[in-house]
Scaffold this motif. Structure first.
Motif, PDB file in Angstrom:
ATOM      1  N   GLY A 130       0.544  13.929   1.279  1.00 40.14           N
ATOM      2  CA  GLY A 130       0.696  12.533   0.860  1.00 40.14           C
ATOM      3  C   GLY A 130       1.232  11.687   2.004  1.00 40.14           C
ATOM      4  N   ALA A 131       1.032  10.385   1.908  1.00 41.50           N
ATOM      5  CA  ALA A 131       1.437   9.499   3.002  1.00 41.50           C
ATOM      6  C   ALA A 131       1.963   8.167   2.478  1.00 41.50           C
ATOM      7  N   GLY A 132       2.505   8.146   1.258  1.00 44.75           N
ATOM      8  CA  GLY A 132       3.079   6.923   0.687  1.00 44.75           C
ATOM      9  C   GLY A 132       4.576   6.842   0.976  1.00 44.75           C
ATOM     10  N   GLY A 133       5.274   6.008   0.193  1.00 47.67           N
ATOM     11  CA  GLY A 133       6.698   5.809   0.392  1.00 47.67           C
ATOM     12  C   GLY A 133       7.505   7.083   0.191  1.00 47.67           C
ATOM     13  N   ALA A 134       7.124   7.902  -0.783  1.00 47.65           N
ATOM     14  CA  ALA A 134       7.860   9.137  -1.042  1.00 47.65           C
ATOM     15  C   ALA A 134       7.701  10.097   0.134  1.00 47.65           C
ATOM     16  N   ASN A 154      -2.841  13.980   4.448  1.00 46.24           N
ATOM     17  CA  ASN A 154      -3.221  13.063   3.381  1.00 46.24           C
ATOM     18  C   ASN A 154      -4.719  13.142   3.150  1.00 46.24           C
ATOM     19  N   ARG A 155      -5.113  12.877   1.883  1.00 45.57           N
ATOM     20  CA  ARG A 155      -6.529  12.812   1.547  1.00 45.57           C
ATOM     21  C   ARG A 155      -7.222  11.808   2.466  1.00 45.57           C
ATOM     22  N   THR A 156      -6.581  10.649   2.674  1.00 46.72           N
ATOM     23  CA  THR A 156      -7.118   9.634   3.585  1.00 46.72           C
ATOM     24  C   THR A 156      -6.391   9.762   4.912  1.00 46.72           C
ATOM     25  N   ARG A 159      -4.184   6.970   6.652  1.00 43.54           N
ATOM     26  CA  ARG A 159      -2.828   6.662   6.176  1.00 43.54           C
ATOM     27  C   ARG A 159      -1.809   7.644   6.743  1.00 43.54           C
ATOM     28  N   PHE A 177      -6.477  17.134   4.540  1.00 36.14           N
ATOM     29  CA  PHE A 177      -6.135  18.317   3.734  1.00 36.14           C
ATOM     30  C   PHE A 177      -6.704  19.601   4.345  1.00 36.14           C
ATOM     31  N   THR A 194       2.248  13.418  -3.481  1.00 39.42           N
ATOM     32  CA  THR A 194       1.207  12.567  -4.075  1.00 39.42           C
ATOM     33  C   THR A 194       1.389  12.522  -5.590  1.00 39.42           C
ATOM     34  N   SER A 195       0.643  11.638  -6.227  1.00 36.77           N
ATOM     35  CA  SER A 195       0.729  11.553  -7.684  1.00 36.77           C
ATOM     36  C   SER A 195      -0.231  12.538  -8.362  1.00 36.77           C
ATOM     37  N   ALA A 196      -0.987  13.282  -7.566  1.00 37.15           N
ATOM     38  CA  ALA A 196      -1.923  14.258  -8.152  1.00 37.15           C
ATOM     39  C   ALA A 196      -1.138  15.350  -8.876  1.00 37.15           C
ATOM     40  N   PRO A 202      -5.627  13.544 -11.938  1.00 37.05           N
ATOM     41  CA  PRO A 202      -6.296  14.828 -11.668  1.00 37.05           C
ATOM     42  C   PRO A 202      -5.327  15.791 -10.989  1.00 37.05           C
TER      43      PRO A 202
HETATM   44  P1  ATR Z   1       4.367   6.457  -3.248  1.00 35.31           P
HETATM   45  O1  ATR Z   1       4.744   5.226  -2.489  1.00 35.31           O
HETATM   46  O2  ATR Z   1       4.878   6.513  -4.657  1.00 35.31           O
HETATM   47  O3  ATR Z   1       4.675   7.717  -2.502  1.00 35.31           O
HETATM   48  P2  ATR Z   1       1.586   5.610  -2.918  1.00 35.31           P
HETATM   49  O4  ATR Z   1       1.907   4.748  -1.762  1.00 35.31           O
HETATM   50  O5  ATR Z   1       0.911   5.026  -4.107  1.00 35.31           O
HETATM   51  O6  ATR Z   1       2.814   6.429  -3.483  1.00 35.31           O
HETATM   52  O7  ATR Z   1       0.712   6.825  -2.359  1.00 35.31           O
HETATM   53  C1  ATR Z   1       0.164   7.763  -3.216  1.00 35.31           C
HETATM   54  C2  ATR Z   1      -0.171   9.011  -2.410  1.00 35.31           C
HETATM   55  O8  ATR Z   1      -0.799   9.926  -3.317  1.00 35.31           O
HETATM   56  C3  ATR Z   1      -1.175   8.764  -1.289  1.00 35.31           C
HETATM   57  O9  ATR Z   1      -0.870   9.672  -0.246  1.00 35.31           O
HETATM   58  C4  ATR Z   1      -2.507   9.119  -1.966  1.00 35.31           C
HETATM   59  O10 ATR Z   1      -3.527   9.517  -1.082  1.00 35.31           O
HETATM   60  P3  ATR Z   1      -4.536   8.432  -0.435  1.00 35.31           P
HETATM   61  O11 ATR Z   1      -3.767   7.727   0.619  1.00 35.31           O
HETATM   62  O12 ATR Z   1      -5.650   9.247   0.091  1.00 35.31           O
HETATM   63  O13 ATR Z   1      -4.946   7.532  -1.590  1.00 35.31           O
HETATM   64  C5  ATR Z   1      -2.067  10.284  -2.795  1.00 35.31           C
HETATM   65  N1  ATR Z   1      -2.956  10.626  -3.913  1.00 35.31           N
HETATM   66  C6  ATR Z   1      -3.092   9.989  -5.094  1.00 35.31           C
HETATM   67  N2  ATR Z   1      -3.970  10.626  -5.900  1.00 35.31           N
HETATM   68  C7  ATR Z   1      -4.409  11.725  -5.190  1.00 35.31           C
HETATM   69  C8  ATR Z   1      -5.318  12.793  -5.477  1.00 35.31           C
HETATM   70  N3  ATR Z   1      -5.956  12.900  -6.643  1.00 35.31           N
HETATM   71  N4  ATR Z   1      -5.499  13.736  -4.520  1.00 35.31           N
HETATM   72  C9  ATR Z   1      -4.858  13.649  -3.345  1.00 35.31           C
HETATM   73  N5  ATR Z   1      -3.980  12.682  -3.008  1.00 35.31           N
HETATM   74  C10 ATR Z   1      -3.756  11.720  -3.927  1.00 35.31           C
END
Ligand code: ATR
Length: 285
Positions: A130-134, A154-156, A159, A177, A194-196, A202
């Motif tokens: 994952g690459a969001g705030g958490a 990260n999937r993307t 980011r 990944f 991530t929220s996965a 999913p």
């Molecule tokens: P937060 O700030 O709460 O950490 P966010 O900024 O919304 O969350 O980021 C969500 C993270 O979950 C991202 O890394 C996202 O990947 P992408 O950047 O590719 O979108 C990841 N994420 C969400 N759903 C996913 C899934 N089904 N499989 C893999 N990564 C997922």
């Protein structure tokens, strides 16, 4: 006397567990005080912050989508909040609104409690999914606790690249990944940020068969408690950490600032919050 007043602010905020957590601590410790949730849309957030003192608040928590805006509105920030550019805990030092980010400390607190010897073992490589705030807060926390190398996957990929540029630490590298999968045999620690795997999302599409036997697997998702990732790790006999501990531990420093006592994350508190989550899940079935 009604004691200090604290809040959690977000948009939306209805499902926040913070009032239950702080309310339970207030009751258990027999302290006077209150903790309420407040829904504030982004355009009204600066005015909300400007009015905190007037409204009689000792401080509060900040959640999505206000964490970065809150950092910009504070008079001073802890070093961690400065590095992360995001704040989840506010209090007043004299008249100065002060902001900290306790997500990383909460993550480490849960890890220390659930797997006490985790940092006495090899800490060559950690993989952060994952690459969001958490992910930002957790990568920062793992670096402060001595990992020699961190792969942020990260999937993307873009980011992950952007996050690694932002962290500016030579121990971090970005990956997709597939790259992270290839690094699994050398990893000591894997965390899903991530929220996965969360209810309604999913499952995480990431096989952990190649992790070594000593690896610890952490998932910050806490609804459900046993995510598919944690189930796969347990089935392999790996040590696991669920996300509830992080939620509870990140709350403790704020409570101490507002109400004057550092509360404990006890099995009783965990059970109360777990029961609330279960009741919610049941109601949605
Ligand atoms: P937060 O700030 O709460 O950490 P966010 O900024 O919304 O969350 O980021 C969500 C993270 O979950 C991202 O890394 C996202 O990947 P992408 O950047 O590719 O979108 C990841 N994420 C969400 N759903 C996913 C899934 N089904 N499989 C893999 N990564 C997922």
């Amino acid at each position: 006397m009604s004691g200090p007043k604290a809040f959690v602010v977000g948009w939306p905020i209805a499902h926040s567990r913070s009032p239950l957590i702080h309310g339970t601590w207030l009751k258990q410790l027999g302290l006077l005080g209150s903790y309420e949730k407040i829904a504030v849309p982004p355009d009204a957030f600066p005015a909300f912050i400007a009015g905190l003192r007037q409204a009689g608040f000792a401080g509060g928590n900040v959640t999505i989508p206000h964490k970065q805006a809150a950092a910009a509105l504070c008079g001073q920030l802890t070093a961690t909040a400065q590095r992360l550019g995001a704040v989840n805990t506010l209090w007043f030092e004299g008249d100065v609104l002060t902001g900290d980010n306790t997500d990383g400390a909460g993550f480490l607190g849960a890890l220390d409690q659930d797997v006490p010897d985790w940092d006495k073992r090899r800490r060559d490589l950690a993989i952060v999914l994952g690459a969001g705030g958490a992910a930002r807060a957790i990568a920062d926390a793992l670096l402060t606790r001595g990992f020699s190398r961190l792969i942020i996957a990260n999937r993307t990929l873009e980011r992950a690249d952007a996050l690694v540029r932002d962290i500016r630490d030579a121990r971090c590298e970005a990956s997709g990944f597939l790259g992270a999968q290839a690094a699994l045999p050398r990893a000591d620690f894997l965390v899903n940020t991530t929220s996965a795997g969360m209810r309604g999302q999913p499952p995480l599409d990431f096989a952990i068969d190649d992790l070594p036997e000593h690896a610890v697997v952490d998932d910050i998702v806490y609804v459900p408690r046993d995510t598919p990732l944690l189930r796969a790790a347990s089935a392999r006999g790996l040590r696991t950490v669920g996300g509830l501990g992080m939620l509870l531990h990140q709350a403790a420093p704020g409570f101490e600032h507002w109400f004057g006592v550092l509360p404990k994350v006890t099995p009783e508190l965990r059970a109360i919050v777990e029961a609330d989550i279960e009741a919610d899940l049941e109601a949605r079935r």
